[in-house]
Scaffold this motif. Structure first.
Motif, PDB file in Angstrom:
ATOM      1  N   THR A 171      -7.918   6.064  -0.085  1.00  0.00           N
ATOM      2  CA  THR A 171      -6.970   5.665  -1.117  1.00  0.00           C
ATOM      3  C   THR A 171      -6.779   6.789  -2.128  1.00  0.00           C
ATOM      4  O   THR A 171      -7.594   7.708  -2.213  1.00  0.00           O
ATOM      5  N   LYS A 172      -5.736   6.672  -2.901  1.00  0.00           N
ATOM      6  CA  LYS A 172      -5.436   7.658  -3.940  1.00  0.00           C
ATOM      7  C   LYS A 172      -6.557   7.726  -4.975  1.00  0.00           C
ATOM      8  O   LYS A 172      -6.891   8.792  -5.468  1.00  0.00           O
ATOM      9  N   GLY A 191      -4.132  -1.123  -6.417  1.00  0.00           N
ATOM     10  CA  GLY A 191      -5.131  -0.072  -6.559  1.00  0.00           C
ATOM     11  C   GLY A 191      -4.955   0.768  -7.801  1.00  0.00           C
ATOM     12  O   GLY A 191      -5.257   1.958  -7.794  1.00  0.00           O
ATOM     13  N   GLU A 194      -1.967   5.665   2.391  1.00  0.00           N
ATOM     14  CA  GLU A 194      -3.046   4.726   2.691  1.00  0.00           C
ATOM     15  C   GLU A 194      -2.795   4.023   4.025  1.00  0.00           C
ATOM     16  O   GLU A 194      -3.731   3.806   4.805  1.00  0.00           O
ATOM     17  N   ASP A 202     -12.424   2.229  -2.167  1.00  0.00           N
ATOM     18  CA  ASP A 202     -11.983   1.288  -1.148  1.00  0.00           C
ATOM     19  C   ASP A 202     -11.347   0.070  -1.814  1.00  0.00           C
ATOM     20  O   ASP A 202     -11.742  -0.323  -2.912  1.00  0.00           O
ATOM     21  N   ALA A 249       0.835  -1.211   0.000  1.00  0.00           N
ATOM     22  CA  ALA A 249       0.000   0.000   0.000  1.00  0.00           C
ATOM     23  C   ALA A 249       0.862   1.251   0.000  1.00  0.00           C
ATOM     24  O   ALA A 249       2.032   1.228   0.400  1.00  0.00           O
ATOM     25  N   LEU A 292      -8.832  -0.649   3.017  1.00  0.00           N
ATOM     26  CA  LEU A 292      -8.347   0.724   2.913  1.00  0.00           C
ATOM     27  C   LEU A 292      -9.506   1.587   2.426  1.00  0.00           C
ATOM     28  O   LEU A 292     -10.103   1.308   1.385  1.00  0.00           O
TER      29      LEU A 292
END
Length: 180
Positions: free
Chosen positions: A61-62, A151, A40, A66, A36, A58
């Motif tokens: 996040t960026k 992600g 995060e 989620d 991560a 998470l």
């Protein structure tokens, strides 16, 4: 990968006798396990740590979406200890000494200690993300799964994280070409 193995050993041996020791070891364990982003990790909520499945939801996040990341069985005890540290914060990583949620200065301080004690010249939080991604690819994780874990929205972003070692490439070549 050599430094990563040394760092994981360092984390494993990190003293947990003080709240700071628990905090530092937990921070490092999350970096080494999850892949991560540091932003995060700093905002992991205690309620989102699932010990039964070794996963963390998470929510900050960026990408604003989620996602689930995972941690190893080895990290489970230190995460449990961190949750047991008394504070009123909903966040897992809370700096008791400064009475605030963790921030970038905290991880810079922790990594400065790691660099000094292990005599590593260059070490920053994002290197853990790259190393986790590379390790997973070299261990046969498929790119679409890695993309979800990290992600990313598209495969090209994930491909930038791949720093497959020459040794791994040579082994793959030899294993396959020697079958001819």
């Amino acid at each position: 990968m050599n430094n990563y193995i040394r760092i994981r050993k360092y984390i494993s041996d990190y003293p947990e006798t003080t709240v700071n020791g628990i905090y530092h070891k937990c921070f490092l364990s999350l970096l080494a396990d999850t892949g991560a982003r540091i932003s995060e990790i700093m905002y992991i909520e205690k309620a989102n740590v699932n010990f039964n499945n070794c996963e963390i939801l998470l929510t900050q996040t960026k990408t604003k979406e989620d996602r689930i990341v995972y941690f190893t069985e080895t990290s489970k005890p230190i995460l449990k200890k961190m949750i047991q540290v008394k504070n009123d914060s909903k966040y897992l990583l809370y700096n008791i000494d400064k009475n605030r949620v963790s921030n970038y200065d905290d991880i810079r301080y922790i990594l400065k200690q790691v660099k000094r004690q292990l005599n590593i010249k260059k070490l920053h939080p994002h290197m853990f993300r790259h190393t986790v991604a590379t390790y997973l690819i070299e261990s046969q994780m498929d790119l679409p799964s890695l993309m979800i874990l990290l992600g990313h929205k598209n495969m090209e972003t994930t491909k930038r994280y791949l720093h497959v070692s020459k040794k791994h490439v040579k082994k793959g070549y030899s294993d396959n070409m020697n079958k001819l």
